[in-house]
Design a protein around this motif. Structure first.
Motif, PDB file in Angstrom:
ATOM      1  N   LYS A  81     -21.847 118.609   9.731  1.00  0.00           N
ATOM      2  CA  LYS A  81     -22.935 117.882   9.079  1.00  0.00           C
ATOM      3  C   LYS A  81     -24.276 118.537   9.391  1.00  0.00           C
ATOM      4  CE  LYS A  81     -22.443 112.925   8.782  1.00  0.00           C
ATOM      5  NZ  LYS A  81     -22.691 111.668   9.514  1.00  0.00           N
ATOM      6  N   ASN A  82     -24.491 118.864  10.669  1.00  0.00           N
ATOM      7  CA  ASN A  82     -25.755 119.458  11.075  1.00  0.00           C
ATOM      8  C   ASN A  82     -25.915 120.888  10.568  1.00  0.00           C
ATOM      9  OD1 ASN A  82     -27.580 117.782  12.945  1.00  0.00           O
ATOM     10  ND2 ASN A  82     -25.499 117.234  13.551  1.00  0.00           N
ATOM     11  N   GLN A 103     -16.817 115.124  17.197  1.00  0.00           N
ATOM     12  CA  GLN A 103     -17.731 116.233  17.458  1.00  0.00           C
ATOM     13  C   GLN A 103     -17.773 117.253  16.338  1.00  0.00           C
ATOM     14  OE1 GLN A 103     -17.064 117.596  21.854  1.00  0.00           O
ATOM     15  NE2 GLN A 103     -15.434 116.216  21.291  1.00  0.00           N
ATOM     16  N   GLN A 135     -18.622 113.299  21.843  1.00  0.00           N
ATOM     17  CA  GLN A 135     -18.340 112.280  20.833  1.00  0.00           C
ATOM     18  C   GLN A 135     -16.954 112.514  20.271  1.00  0.00           C
ATOM     19  OE1 GLN A 135     -19.934 109.615  19.578  1.00  0.00           O
ATOM     20  NE2 GLN A 135     -21.648 109.806  21.001  1.00  0.00           N
ATOM     21  N   GLN A 163     -24.130 122.947  19.775  1.00  0.00           N
ATOM     22  CA  GLN A 163     -23.830 121.527  19.955  1.00  0.00           C
ATOM     23  C   GLN A 163     -22.932 121.299  21.156  1.00  0.00           C
ATOM     24  OE1 GLN A 163     -22.595 118.973  16.565  1.00  0.00           O
ATOM     25  NE2 GLN A 163     -20.925 118.326  17.902  1.00  0.00           N
ATOM     26  N   ARG A 222     -25.388 112.140  15.073  1.00  0.00           N
ATOM     27  CA  ARG A 222     -24.464 111.771  13.998  1.00  0.00           C
ATOM     28  C   ARG A 222     -25.190 111.546  12.679  1.00  0.00           C
ATOM     29  NH1 ARG A 222     -21.452 106.905  16.974  1.00  0.00           N
ATOM     30  NH2 ARG A 222     -23.563 106.670  17.741  1.00  0.00           N
ATOM     31  N   HIS A 223     -26.519 111.320  12.750  1.00  0.00           N
ATOM     32  CA  HIS A 223     -27.255 110.968  11.537  1.00  0.00           C
ATOM     33  C   HIS A 223     -28.429 111.911  11.299  1.00  0.00           C
ATOM     34  CE1 HIS A 223     -24.872 107.361  11.508  1.00  0.00           C
ATOM     35  NE2 HIS A 223     -25.279 107.039  12.711  1.00  0.00           N
ATOM     36  N   GLU A 227     -16.987 117.020  13.142  1.00  0.00           N
ATOM     37  CA  GLU A 227     -17.580 116.493  11.918  1.00  0.00           C
ATOM     38  C   GLU A 227     -19.114 116.494  12.018  1.00  0.00           C
ATOM     39  OE1 GLU A 227     -17.307 112.175  10.046  1.00  0.00           O
ATOM     40  OE2 GLU A 227     -15.444 112.859  10.974  1.00  0.00           O
ATOM     41  N   ILE A 228     -19.623 116.045  13.174  1.00  0.00           N
ATOM     42  CA  ILE A 228     -21.067 116.009  13.399  1.00  0.00           C
ATOM     43  C   ILE A 228     -21.645 117.417  13.310  1.00  0.00           C
ATOM     44  CG2 ILE A 228     -22.844 115.478  15.112  1.00  0.00           C
ATOM     45  CD1 ILE A 228     -20.904 113.348  16.227  1.00  0.00           C
ATOM     46  N   ASP A 269     -30.006 110.395  17.118  1.00  0.00           N
ATOM     47  CA  ASP A 269     -28.552 110.361  17.153  1.00  0.00           C
ATOM     48  C   ASP A 269     -28.034 111.505  16.285  1.00  0.00           C
ATOM     49  OD1 ASP A 269     -25.901 109.819  16.966  1.00  0.00           O
ATOM     50  OD2 ASP A 269     -26.160 107.650  16.764  1.00  0.00           O
TER      51      ASP A 269
END
Lengths: 225, 299
Positions: free
Chosen positions: A160-161, A154, A151, A147, A130-131, A156-157, A128
């Motif tokens: 994060k990555n 999107q 979602q 990416q 998101r994590h 924010e994810i 996932d």
């Protein structure tokens, strides 16, 4: 068949009838991934890149000024699905590069698996996006992040990555689907909100809306500070 | 200087002052059993940087292929099989309908009056195999001489009858699959099945994707499952909102008078949502009581 190099390394153009189409050098000659045309020139084979089926392809046709993916790059590809676009990324980075192809759905990963088994530079990961803490064990530092996931959060994810895996100065490409952020809002407004959010965390290099290839989609190219 | 170690899918790596000093690679057999040993928190950047080397990447690719294949195999949930079955029944219905129309067109050259006299495709396909034209017409009080049907030689009747036979088998297949759905749904989702029957329950499950998702949906989402097009049209353009999705076919909603259909759908969805939650978290059976509550309100 006349194959010409595109302004980006690893990407080519071919003359198909009256049209000029994008293509990449096929890493696995003789194999098609999604029913695309194959062009032969000399001993090399090229795969047509259909911009109506690939958001990165669409961005290239729209004249994006930078993608940050070169031969030899290591790429984290979030939302690889069945491998339509990721196979072209795999072609671009070539044997020296690497693609971590991540997707959440077992159904599409089944298709992706057949691709990864024949391409030595692709690694299939079910996780996932998101994590990042659940899949860093399968990933290394990368030169570029791409990416394309539907979602709500999107952007924010994506940040994060990029924070977890992208090297400083590396490029991140984010495809935004306005309709999965909020169907009620105007796409333009959503793109503006995403831009404001991205600007806080990265440097935005380029931005393209993907009309007429994809409706209510846009692509951001960012550079990690 | 303190050593730090990091374990990923291909082995354990020891770092001293941000430099990789030792590697212990896992054997092929360990890869699938290693997951419990892997480091949980995201490592500092220098760790990921040290691992971005061709020799490790090649190993990681082999490892992820093995692991991901396992994960795909293990992703199966029992309800996925029912979802396929219910989609298949829908598919059979469509195909059977098309074939039945063709069969009638074809057979009507021979015996139009009988085809006109019977509506149910299944019965029609069955009867034309069992009885002769003379018998079928006699039941309608007609003789062959009065019929508009043409004389067709036996060799030309054969393909028509073959199709009729396949049709009957198709209907039998549908019945068997419906029975399979019924028993499996009763076993997997006893409360939802008691609330709305196996077919509607399985269709809700198919749209939701899995029992977990169905159980975690709010009742208002369950009320509109299957009406996504109308819902998004409402959100986008401000058109009238839909009142029900798949549950319109539920007898309670279907028989309620139009002005109350929305209310019935809302209450029914509330109770289905409770039922799905009981099924997912394996609570005790309450389906019949829930159904009764709704039935008493809307009779």
């Amino acid at each position: 068949m006349t194959i010409m190099p595109h302004k980006f390394k690893g990407i080519y153009t071919a003359k198909k009838g009256k049209n000029i189409v994008l293509c990449t050098k096929n890493l696995t000659p003789g194999r098609k991934v999604y029913g695309e045309d194959l062009f032969k020139e000399g001993k090399d084979e090229y795969r047509e890149w259909d911009p109506t089926r690939s958001k990165l392809g669409a961005a290239l046709v729209k004249g994006v000024s930078q993608i940050g993916i070169y031969p030899g790059s290591k790429v984290l590809y979030l939302g690889a699905s069945t491998g339509t676009t990721s196979s072209h990324v795999s072609d671009i980075v070539g044997e020296e590069g690497f693609v971590f192809a991540l997707d959440f759905a077992p159904r599409t990963t089944r298709q992706l698996m057949y691709l990864c088994e024949v391409r030595n530079n692709m690694s299939p990961i079910i996780a996932d996006a998101r994590h990042p803490e659940t899949y860093h064990q399968y990933v290394t530092m990368v030169d570029a992040v791409f990416q394309d996931i539907a979602q709500r959060n999107q952007a924010e994810i994506f940040i994060k990555n990029c924070n977890a895996f992208l090297k400083p100065g590396g490029f991140g490409i984010l495809a935004i689907k306005a309709r999965s952020v909020d169907v009620g809002k105007k796409p333009k407004q959503i793109f503006a909100e995403v831009r404001a959010y991205l600007e806080k965390n990265t440097t935005i290099v380029d931005y393209r809306e993907l009309e007429p290839f994809e409706r209510d989609h846009c692509i951001f190219v960012c550079k990690k500070k | 200087m303190a050593h730090t170690s990091y374990t990923n899918c291909i082995g354990t790596f020891v770092f001293d002052d941000k430099k990789l000093v030792e590697e212990k690679l896992s054997g092929k057999k360990e890869i699938l059993t290693n997951s419990a040993k892997m480091t949980a928190e995201t490592p500092p950047f220098y760790v990921l940087e040290a691992l971005a080397q061709p020799k490790y990447l090649a190993l990681m690719r082999e490892a992820t292929i093995l692991i991901t294949k396992r994960k795909v195999a293990e992703s199966l949930r029992p309800e996925y099989l029912v979802v396929q079955a219910v989609s298949n029944v829908d598919e059979i219905d469509k195909v059977a309908n098309n074939l039945a129309k063709r069969l009638r067109e074809w057979y009507e050259l021979y015996n139009p009056e009988f085809s006109k006299s019977i509506e149910a495709h299944e019965k029609f396909a069955e009867l034309i195999q069992q009885k002769t034209r003379k018998e079928l017409l006699a039941e309608l009080g007609m003789t062959e001489a009065e019929s508009m049907g043409a004389e067709i030689p036996a060799e030309d009747m054969k393909p028509i009858m073959e199709l009729a036979k396949q049709m009957s088998e198709l209907y039998a297949l549908r019945a068997r699959h419906a029975e399979y759905i019924e028993t499996t749904m009763t076993r997997l989702l006893p409360n939802v099945t008691a609330m709305c029957g196996s077919m509607i329950g399985a269709k809700l499950l198919a749209v939701a994707g899995s029992l977990e998702k169905l159980a975690l949906f709010p009742a208002s989402t369950i009320q509109l499952l299957g009406a996504e097009k109308a819902l998004f049209r409402h959100i986008k353009t401000g058109a009238k909102p839909p009142k029900f999705g798949i549950i319109i076919n539920h007898p309670i909603v279907a028989r309620t008078k139009p002005a109350d259909k929305g209310k019935a759908a809302r209450m029914l969805a509330d109770k289905i949502s409770i039922a799905a939650k009981i099924d997912f978290f394996k609570g005790e059976f309450k389906g019949d009581a829930l159904r009764k509550e709704v039935e008493e309100k809307f009779r």
